[in-house]
Each structure stands twice: as structure tokens, then as C-alpha cells.
Design a protein around this motif. Sequence first.
Motif, PDB file in Angstrom:
ATOM      1  N   ALA A 187      -9.329  35.306  19.690  1.00 39.56           N
ATOM      2  CA  ALA A 187      -8.389  34.174  19.754  1.00 39.56           C
ATOM      3  C   ALA A 187      -7.549  34.067  18.477  1.00 39.56           C
ATOM      4  O   ALA A 187      -6.418  33.558  18.501  1.00 39.56           O
ATOM      5  CB  ALA A 187      -9.169  32.883  19.966  1.00 39.56           C
ATOM      6  N   LEU A 188      -8.078  34.580  17.364  1.00 37.36           N
ATOM      7  CA  LEU A 188      -7.362  34.453  16.095  1.00 37.36           C
ATOM      8  C   LEU A 188      -6.035  35.206  16.086  1.00 37.36           C
ATOM      9  O   LEU A 188      -5.129  34.877  15.332  1.00 37.36           O
ATOM     10  CB  LEU A 188      -8.230  34.971  14.941  1.00 37.36           C
ATOM     11  CG  LEU A 188      -9.427  34.098  14.568  1.00 37.36           C
ATOM     12  CD1 LEU A 188     -10.199  34.730  13.438  1.00 37.36           C
ATOM     13  CD2 LEU A 188      -8.980  32.703  14.168  1.00 37.36           C
ATOM     14  N   LEU A 189      -5.940  36.233  16.936  1.00 35.26           N
ATOM     15  CA  LEU A 189      -4.705  37.015  16.988  1.00 35.26           C
ATOM     16  C   LEU A 189      -3.516  36.152  17.410  1.00 35.26           C
ATOM     17  O   LEU A 189      -2.374  36.450  17.088  1.00 35.26           O
ATOM     18  CB  LEU A 189      -4.867  38.193  17.957  1.00 35.26           C
ATOM     19  CG  LEU A 189      -5.857  39.267  17.521  1.00 35.26           C
ATOM     20  CD1 LEU A 189      -6.076  40.273  18.628  1.00 35.26           C
ATOM     21  CD2 LEU A 189      -5.364  39.957  16.257  1.00 35.26           C
ATOM     22  N   GLN A 190      -3.837  35.083  18.131  1.00 35.25           N
ATOM     23  CA  GLN A 190      -2.775  34.189  18.610  1.00 35.25           C
ATOM     24  C   GLN A 190      -2.615  32.960  17.710  1.00 35.25           C
ATOM     25  O   GLN A 190      -1.886  32.037  18.047  1.00 35.25           O
ATOM     26  CB  GLN A 190      -3.115  33.699  20.043  1.00 35.25           C
ATOM     27  CG  GLN A 190      -3.374  34.803  21.056  1.00 35.25           C
ATOM     28  CD  GLN A 190      -2.179  35.735  21.196  1.00 35.25           C
ATOM     29  OE1 GLN A 190      -1.042  35.300  21.181  1.00 35.25           O
ATOM     30  NE2 GLN A 190      -2.459  37.027  21.291  1.00 35.25           N
ATOM     31  N   ALA A 191      -3.300  32.948  16.568  1.00 39.32           N
ATOM     32  CA  ALA A 191      -3.354  31.739  15.737  1.00 39.32           C
ATOM     33  C   ALA A 191      -1.970  31.176  15.396  1.00 39.32           C
ATOM     34  O   ALA A 191      -1.763  29.960  15.423  1.00 39.32           O
ATOM     35  CB  ALA A 191      -4.130  32.019  14.461  1.00 39.32           C
ATOM     36  N   LYS A 192      -1.036  32.079  15.126  1.00 35.25           N
ATOM     37  CA  LYS A 192       0.299  31.617  14.732  1.00 35.25           C
ATOM     38  C   LYS A 192       0.949  30.757  15.815  1.00 35.25           C
ATOM     39  O   LYS A 192       1.777  29.907  15.542  1.00 35.25           O
ATOM     40  CB  LYS A 192       1.200  32.822  14.452  1.00 35.25           C
ATOM     41  CG  LYS A 192       1.143  33.316  13.023  1.00 35.25           C
ATOM     42  CD  LYS A 192       2.199  34.386  12.835  1.00 35.25           C
ATOM     43  CE  LYS A 192       2.314  34.773  11.381  1.00 35.25           C
ATOM     44  NZ  LYS A 192       3.331  35.787  11.141  1.00 35.25           N
ATOM     45  N   LYS A 193       0.546  31.024  17.080  1.00 30.27           N
ATOM     46  CA  LYS A 193       1.195  30.327  18.203  1.00 30.27           C
ATOM     47  C   LYS A 193       0.480  29.036  18.598  1.00 30.27           C
ATOM     48  O   LYS A 193       0.969  28.284  19.432  1.00 30.27           O
ATOM     49  CB  LYS A 193       1.216  31.261  19.428  1.00 30.27           C
ATOM     50  CG  LYS A 193       2.110  32.453  19.255  1.00 30.27           C
ATOM     51  CD  LYS A 193       2.215  33.201  20.581  1.00 30.27           C
ATOM     52  CE  LYS A 193       2.753  34.601  20.340  1.00 30.27           C
ATOM     53  NZ  LYS A 193       2.107  35.596  21.158  1.00 30.27           N
ATOM     54  N   VAL A 194      -0.704  28.807  18.019  1.00 27.05           N
ATOM     55  CA  VAL A 194      -1.490  27.636  18.426  1.00 27.05           C
ATOM     56  C   VAL A 194      -0.814  26.350  17.957  1.00 27.05           C
ATOM     57  O   VAL A 194      -0.721  26.084  16.759  1.00 27.05           O
ATOM     58  CB  VAL A 194      -2.936  27.745  17.873  1.00 27.05           C
ATOM     59  CG1 VAL A 194      -3.667  26.423  17.977  1.00 27.05           C
ATOM     60  CG2 VAL A 194      -3.687  28.836  18.616  1.00 27.05           C
ATOM     61  N   ALA A 195      -0.324  25.560  18.916  1.00 28.53           N
ATOM     62  CA  ALA A 195       0.470  24.394  18.555  1.00 28.53           C
ATOM     63  C   ALA A 195      -0.133  23.074  19.038  1.00 28.53           C
ATOM     64  O   ALA A 195       0.019  22.048  18.382  1.00 28.53           O
ATOM     65  CB  ALA A 195       1.881  24.553  19.110  1.00 28.53           C
ATOM     66  N   SER A 196      -0.846  23.088  20.176  1.00 27.50           N
ATOM     67  CA  SER A 196      -1.369  21.811  20.680  1.00 27.50           C
ATOM     68  C   SER A 196      -2.774  21.562  20.138  1.00 27.50           C
ATOM     69  O   SER A 196      -3.476  22.496  19.731  1.00 27.50           O
ATOM     70  CB  SER A 196      -1.411  21.827  22.209  1.00 27.50           C
ATOM     71  OG  SER A 196      -2.479  22.650  22.632  1.00 27.50           O
TER      72      SER A 196
END
Length: 305
Positions: A265-274
Motif C-alpha cells: 500500500a505504501l507505493l500509493q502513499a503519495k496519492k492517499v488523500a482521504s
Amino acid sequence: MDLMNSTQRIKEKARQLGFELVGIAPATPTPDYTHFLRWLDQGHAGTMAYLQRGTGKRGNLELILPGVRSIICCALNYYTGDSLTPNPSPDIIARYAWGEDYHEVMGKKMQQLETFIHQEIDPTAATKSYVDTGPILERAHAAQAGLGWIGKNSCLINNGLGSYIFLGEILTTLELDHDRPTYDQCGTCTKCLDSCPTGALVAPYQLDSRKCISYLTIEYRGDFDATQSKMVGDHLYGCDICQEVCPYNDRIPVTPLPEFQPRPALLQAKKVASESEFKELIKGSAMDRIKFSQWVRNQEALKKS
Ligand code: B12
């Protein structure tokens, strides 16, 4: 009781539990305690008031555990290497937060070691174990126990394992055979000081937390001013720069523990917004130290960088 024998049996058990390093320090105040007091006076702790609160205990372990004689110091390797995929960037999320929460993973092993002491060594021995959160100078005691030396980046470095190691201790009333400290092996190298983009390592062995990206992204709760925002740059959680450049972290072994493998899941960390995505991202990891508002703040700094 046979001092040597008890010491050896405890060390053997620690290794069986998976600790790569184990050593015993005397429960006396460490020579580094005076550095700690000066560090506080200089304001280098920033807003971390909990460091100020535990001052007396750090200087006198009797205040934590009356009759304390020895500190069993353990280290657990969390380095997962760079060849594994998926792998987040240590520039964005610090390595120590890639896997499951080390407080849990290491805490369980420390408890198992404590149980062993009570059941197999001495049921009357008092013990108290810590991983990170206790009012003790973990690096200084680990250095006294011979696990490594405190490097110029202020991390505990082992010649062989490097510095991507977590520390944990058991304070005990048991008399054990104490290990000897090793020597400072940083030599003339200043790579960590030269590479810190914010100049947080104000002198060898001295970190001004207020300038440290790790502190700003994790411990600091306020809003960022323009300078802080610029300092944080690309980092969303923690920072490893002063360790990534350390020559002792070249060619180090990877941890065998599945618990410390990077969470995809960390690979998407930059996109985590909510907030719900954020809660999912931090679940079961050491990242739950920060609140959603801090995450948003860190994301905004990243957008500006
Ligand atoms: C507060 C804290 C922080 C703060 C302050 C860091 C710091 N350097 O103190 C912040 C949030 C910035 C932080 C960041 C990190 N932390 Co932290 N942190 C702690 C904590 C809770 C207390 C540390 C403390 O007491 N600091 C007080 C100061 C004075 O200590 P110090 O800077 O280490 O200085 C020592 C020496 O350098 C020396 N010294 C100081 N001044 C001088 C001056 C001279 C002239 C000399 C010779 C020596 C000297 O004496 C000091 C006392 O031992 C410990 C857990 C614990 N209970 O010990 C974890 C701990 C130190 N952190 C840890 C980790 C993993 C990190 C990070 C790598 C996380 C990350 N990637 O973002 C970074 C590393 C940053 C760095 N270079 O230190 C690990 C370190 C493991 C290791 N191998 O060293 C620990 C031990 C937690 C654990 N149980 O594993 N952390």
C-alpha cells in the motif's frame, strides 16, 4: 547463581528469538547523560515535551526499577534491501515504517525474553522492558552493551549490520556479566553531516530536531511555515538521508522477518488523500504516530516542493 551461565543462557535465548544483537550494560547512568541534558537546554528537542518529563529517570534508572543492576540490550534488523519489489522510496517514507509496527513485533519478543528470565533463570528477578517509548537513552545503553557505537548522525551503528536496527531493552535486578563498549568507528567521515539537506546535524553526534525532517513530518504537530515546508520537501513520513549515505549501511544483510517486509500500500502513499485511505495506510504500522491533519500538511508541503 552462576553469573556467566545466566548471562549466556539469556543471550542464547535472545538469539533464538531472532535478535541479531544482544549485549548487557551496567545499569549505571551513561556518560552520554550530560550530553542529553545539554541537548535539552539547547532546545534541540523542539516540542517533544515527553523527553523533558523523563529527565530524572534517564539519569537514574533506580527511579524506574528499584534495585536495577543490568540492562539487557537487544537489536533487530529491519533492513529489507532495495532489490525487493514492491519497494517504496526511503526518500518518501522512512524504512523503519515500511513493515508492521516494530513496537509490536519487537515488544512481543522482548516479553518472551522476560518470561524466559522469570521461568528459567530467576523467578524473583524484577524486569521492565522497553522498545522506544521508555524514559531511557536507548542508544547510549546499547553502545555500553557493545552493540555498536553512536555515530556522527547520532544513530547506533553496528559494524556488520549498519544502523537499520531497532533497539529494545530489559532492565533487571539480575546481576549479569556486563559487556564492554566498542569504539567510535566513524573516523574522519562526515557524509551524514554533509548530506542532511536541512543542516539538522549541527555538529557531529548532535541533532537539532527542529531542523530534522523526521521530527517535522512525525513529531511536530503544528502547521508548517514556508521554511519548514521547504525543508520537508519530498518526505511524507520520516527521513533516512543521514543513514542512506552512511558507508556502514553498504552491503548489509536483509532481515529474515516477514513482518518487516514493505507493505505494498505504501507505493500509493503519495496519492492517499482521504481520511479513510489514510487510516487504511497506517493500520498496524508505526505510521499511526501521526494524525490525518499532519498527513495532509505533509502532502501539501510535497505538492509545493
Ligand atoms: C526522540 C527520538 C527521536 C527524535 C530525536 C532524535 C535524536 N537524535 O535524539 C526524532 C523524531 C528526530 C527521531 C528521529 C529518528 N529516530 Co528516533 N528516537 C527518539 C527516542 C524516543 C529518544 C531519543 C533521545 O533520547 N534523544 C536525545 C538525544 C540527546 O540523543 P541523541 O541525539 O541520540 O544523542 C546521543 C549522542 O549523539 C550523544 N551526544 C549528544 N550530544 C553530544 C555531543 C557530543 C560532543 C558527543 C560526543 C556526544 C553527544 O549522547 C546522546 C545520548 O545518547 C529514541 C528511543 C529512546 N527511548 O531512546 C528513538 C530512536 C533513537 N529513534 C530511532 C529511529 C529509528 C529514528 C529514525 C531513524 C526514524 C526515521 N527514519 O525517521 C530517525 C533518525 C534521526 C537521527 N539521526 O537521530 C531508533 C534508533 C535506532 C538506531 N539504530 O540508532 C530509536 C533508538 C528507537 C528504537 N527503539 O529503535 N527520533
